[in-house]
Design a protein around this motif. Structure first.
Motif, PDB file in Angstrom:
ATOM      1  N   GLY A 137      -6.758   0.476  -9.276  1.00  0.00           N
ATOM      2  CA  GLY A 137      -5.646   0.106  -8.401  1.00  0.00           C
ATOM      3  C   GLY A 137      -5.700  -1.363  -8.023  1.00  0.00           C
ATOM      4  O   GLY A 137      -6.775  -1.972  -7.915  1.00  0.00           O
ATOM      5  N   ALA A 138      -4.515  -1.935  -7.786  1.00  0.00           N
ATOM      6  CA  ALA A 138      -4.427  -3.353  -7.451  1.00  0.00           C
ATOM      7  C   ALA A 138      -5.213  -3.679  -6.194  1.00  0.00           C
ATOM      8  O   ALA A 138      -5.869  -4.727  -6.115  1.00  0.00           O
ATOM      9  CB  ALA A 138      -2.963  -3.753  -7.281  1.00  0.00           C
ATOM     10  N   ASP A 139      -5.153  -2.802  -5.188  1.00  0.00           N
ATOM     11  CA  ASP A 139      -5.863  -3.089  -3.945  1.00  0.00           C
ATOM     12  C   ASP A 139      -7.364  -3.176  -4.163  1.00  0.00           C
ATOM     13  O   ASP A 139      -8.044  -4.057  -3.617  1.00  0.00           O
ATOM     14  CB  ASP A 139      -5.531  -2.031  -2.881  1.00  0.00           C
ATOM     15  CG  ASP A 139      -5.733  -0.598  -3.357  1.00  0.00           C
ATOM     16  OD1 ASP A 139      -5.893  -0.369  -4.580  1.00  0.00           O
ATOM     17  OD2 ASP A 139      -5.720   0.318  -2.506  1.00  0.00           O
ATOM     18  N   ARG A 140      -7.907  -2.299  -5.006  1.00  0.00           N
ATOM     19  CA  ARG A 140      -9.342  -2.293  -5.263  1.00  0.00           C
ATOM     20  C   ARG A 140      -9.748  -3.511  -6.110  1.00  0.00           C
ATOM     21  O   ARG A 140     -10.822  -4.092  -5.902  1.00  0.00           O
ATOM     22  CB  ARG A 140      -9.733  -0.989  -5.945  1.00  0.00           C
ATOM     23  CG  ARG A 140      -9.320   0.225  -5.110  1.00  0.00           C
ATOM     24  CD  ARG A 140      -9.484   1.526  -5.852  1.00  0.00           C
ATOM     25  NE  ARG A 140     -10.871   1.957  -5.843  1.00  0.00           N
ATOM     26  CZ  ARG A 140     -11.293   3.051  -6.470  1.00  0.00           C
ATOM     27  NH1 ARG A 140     -10.430   3.792  -7.153  1.00  0.00           N
ATOM     28  NH2 ARG A 140     -12.564   3.396  -6.422  1.00  0.00           N
ATOM     29  N   SER A 197      -6.777   1.771 -15.112  1.00  0.00           N
ATOM     30  CA  SER A 197      -6.436   2.677 -14.015  1.00  0.00           C
ATOM     31  C   SER A 197      -6.870   2.150 -12.661  1.00  0.00           C
ATOM     32  O   SER A 197      -6.548   2.749 -11.630  1.00  0.00           O
ATOM     33  CB  SER A 197      -7.059   4.054 -14.251  1.00  0.00           C
ATOM     34  OG  SER A 197      -8.480   3.986 -14.147  1.00  0.00           O
ATOM     35  N   GLY A 216       0.825  -1.197   0.000  1.00  0.00           N
ATOM     36  CA  GLY A 216       0.000   0.000   0.000  1.00  0.00           C
ATOM     37  C   GLY A 216       0.861   1.248   0.000  1.00  0.00           C
ATOM     38  O   GLY A 216       2.092   1.189   0.056  1.00  0.00           O
ATOM     39  N   ASN A 217       0.213   2.399  -0.032  1.00  0.00           N
ATOM     40  CA  ASN A 217       0.958   3.657  -0.025  1.00  0.00           C
ATOM     41  C   ASN A 217       1.657   3.908   1.301  1.00  0.00           C
ATOM     42  O   ASN A 217       2.685   4.588   1.342  1.00  0.00           O
ATOM     43  CB  ASN A 217       0.011   4.817  -0.337  1.00  0.00           C
ATOM     44  CG  ASN A 217      -0.429   4.832  -1.781  1.00  0.00           C
ATOM     45  OD1 ASN A 217       0.385   4.945  -2.679  1.00  0.00           O
ATOM     46  ND2 ASN A 217      -1.726   4.702  -2.003  1.00  0.00           N
ATOM     47  N   ILE A 258     -13.217   7.791  -4.655  1.00  0.00           N
ATOM     48  CA  ILE A 258     -11.966   7.964  -3.918  1.00  0.00           C
ATOM     49  C   ILE A 258     -12.090   9.236  -3.074  1.00  0.00           C
ATOM     50  O   ILE A 258     -12.359  10.312  -3.612  1.00  0.00           O
ATOM     51  CB  ILE A 258     -10.750   8.077  -4.848  1.00  0.00           C
ATOM     52  CG1 ILE A 258     -10.638   6.837  -5.741  1.00  0.00           C
ATOM     53  CG2 ILE A 258      -9.466   8.279  -4.037  1.00  0.00           C
ATOM     54  CD1 ILE A 258      -9.568   6.965  -6.817  1.00  0.00           C
ATOM     55  N   SER A 295       0.518  -4.530  -5.698  1.00  0.00           N
ATOM     56  CA  SER A 295       1.125  -3.249  -5.326  1.00  0.00           C
ATOM     57  C   SER A 295       0.429  -2.076  -5.987  1.00  0.00           C
ATOM     58  O   SER A 295       0.105  -2.115  -7.177  1.00  0.00           O
ATOM     59  CB  SER A 295       2.610  -3.242  -5.719  1.00  0.00           C
ATOM     60  OG  SER A 295       3.201  -2.003  -5.408  1.00  0.00           O
ATOM     61  N   VAL A 296       0.205  -1.012  -5.192  1.00  0.00           N
ATOM     62  CA  VAL A 296      -0.224   0.273  -5.740  1.00  0.00           C
ATOM     63  C   VAL A 296       0.963   1.223  -5.849  1.00  0.00           C
ATOM     64  O   VAL A 296       0.790   2.387  -6.187  1.00  0.00           O
ATOM     65  CB  VAL A 296      -1.346   0.904  -4.880  1.00  0.00           C
ATOM     66  CG1 VAL A 296      -2.567   0.008  -4.860  1.00  0.00           C
ATOM     67  CG2 VAL A 296      -0.867   1.201  -3.467  1.00  0.00           C
ATOM     68  N   THR A 353      -8.091  -7.749   1.238  1.00  0.00           N
ATOM     69  CA  THR A 353      -7.104  -7.567   0.171  1.00  0.00           C
ATOM     70  C   THR A 353      -6.139  -8.739   0.116  1.00  0.00           C
ATOM     71  O   THR A 353      -5.807  -9.240  -0.975  1.00  0.00           O
ATOM     72  CB  THR A 353      -6.332  -6.255   0.381  1.00  0.00           C
ATOM     73  OG1 THR A 353      -7.244  -5.186   0.658  1.00  0.00           O
ATOM     74  CG2 THR A 353      -5.517  -5.901  -0.854  1.00  0.00           C
ATOM     75  N   THR A 412     -11.613   4.361  -0.163  1.00  0.00           N
ATOM     76  CA  THR A 412     -12.257   4.056  -1.430  1.00  0.00           C
ATOM     77  C   THR A 412     -13.584   3.342  -1.192  1.00  0.00           C
ATOM     78  O   THR A 412     -13.727   2.575  -0.244  1.00  0.00           O
ATOM     79  CB  THR A 412     -11.356   3.180  -2.317  1.00  0.00           C
ATOM     80  OG1 THR A 412     -10.987   1.986  -1.607  1.00  0.00           O
ATOM     81  CG2 THR A 412     -10.096   3.939  -2.714  1.00  0.00           C
TER      82      THR A 412
END
Length: 263
Positions: A113-116, A111, A8-9, A156, A69-70, A250, A141
């Motif tokens: 994100g991997a997590d979503r 577009s 994550g970020n 978001i 990964s984001v 996740t 999100t």
């Protein structure tokens, strides 16, 4: 065993899964480290191999690795970790054998994100019908997943800590406070700190409930709300919106992708 890395970020979460090959899975250990794209594969190894040993596992117990990964810059060094220290070529979520495998029904599917995407996969497998997944991370999100498992769009919003950072960083006299559950349901604070907490916390609850209700109206069918992310449990105590709180959503998405790739 499967080693799943959710980048994550803010944090990278590693989870060690025992898999039975028939859809059964159990997390045996998990570890968290701050996200830093400059952290090398060797640095990850020094940290992770010690933690494996402390938990009673050997590196040879890991037979499969998957990375979601984001933060694109982090993928290379995690790949080095997998190849150099585990002799495994990792799966990358959304690529190759670990393609998403569901309809992304939005204007710019690439577009997402991997997590979503991982939350979408896990929510569809674990819960019936239409879903709204709320993930409390650096950003919060809101994602709509229909009964067929298709991703239909979402929202978001700034995470609650980002909102607090903006409030404190752009005012001269307001103090730094910690996000916590208010001691009462009163929305009239008697001092500056309480007033800030009320504004941020209850304001966030109101925003969240309002957006979920608008999403439900647009979906037009009953939709279960699934909350995940670090602050989900905190908010769950103060809203009736959540049908489930699933801290591992996740990570479970990563495990499901790894199972599909193995088949």
């Amino acid at each position: 065993m499967l080693l799943a890395a959710d980048v994550g970020n803010t944090n990278v979460v590693f989870a060690l899964y025992a898999m039975d090959g028939k859809g059964g899975r159990e997390i045996k250990a998990r570890w968290r480290i701050a996200t830093d794209p400059r952290r090398t594969g060797d640095e990850y190894a020094v940290w992770l191999l010690q933690l494996l040993q402390i938990e009673g596992f050997a590196r040879t117990d890991v037979t499969q690795i998957i990375i979601g990964s984001v933060v694109p810059r982090a993928i290379h060094n995690l790949t080095v970790l997998a190849e150099k220290y585990f002799s495994i070529t990792p799966l990358i979520a959304g690529e190759g054998a670990a393609e998403w495998g569901f309809l992304i029904d939005v204007d710019e599917p690439r577009s997402l994100g991997a997590d979503r995407a991982l939350n979408t996969i896990a929510a569809h497998e674990k819960y019936p019908g239409d879903k709204i997944v709320v993930d409390f991370g650096t950003a919060t999100t809101f994602d709509a997943v229909d009964f067929n498992g298709a991703y239909k769009g979402g929202i978001i919003a700034p995470g609650i800590n980002l909102s607090l950072d903006a409030l404190v960083g752009n005012t001269a006299k307001l103090p730094r406070i910690a996000i916590r559950s208010p001691e009462s349901d009163s929305v009239m604070g008697r001092n500056t700190e309480d007033q800030m907490l009320i504004g941020v916390f209850w304001g966030y609850i109101a925003m969240m409930e309002g957006l979920i209700e608008r999403m439900r109206q647009q979906i037009g069918r009953p939709a279960m709300v699934i909350a995940t992310g670090g602050l989900a449990i905190l908010f769950d105590k103060h809203t009736r919106m959540f049908g489930a709180v699933d801290a591992d959503l996740t990570l479970d998405g990563l495990a499901i992708l790894a199972e599909r790739a193995a088949r």
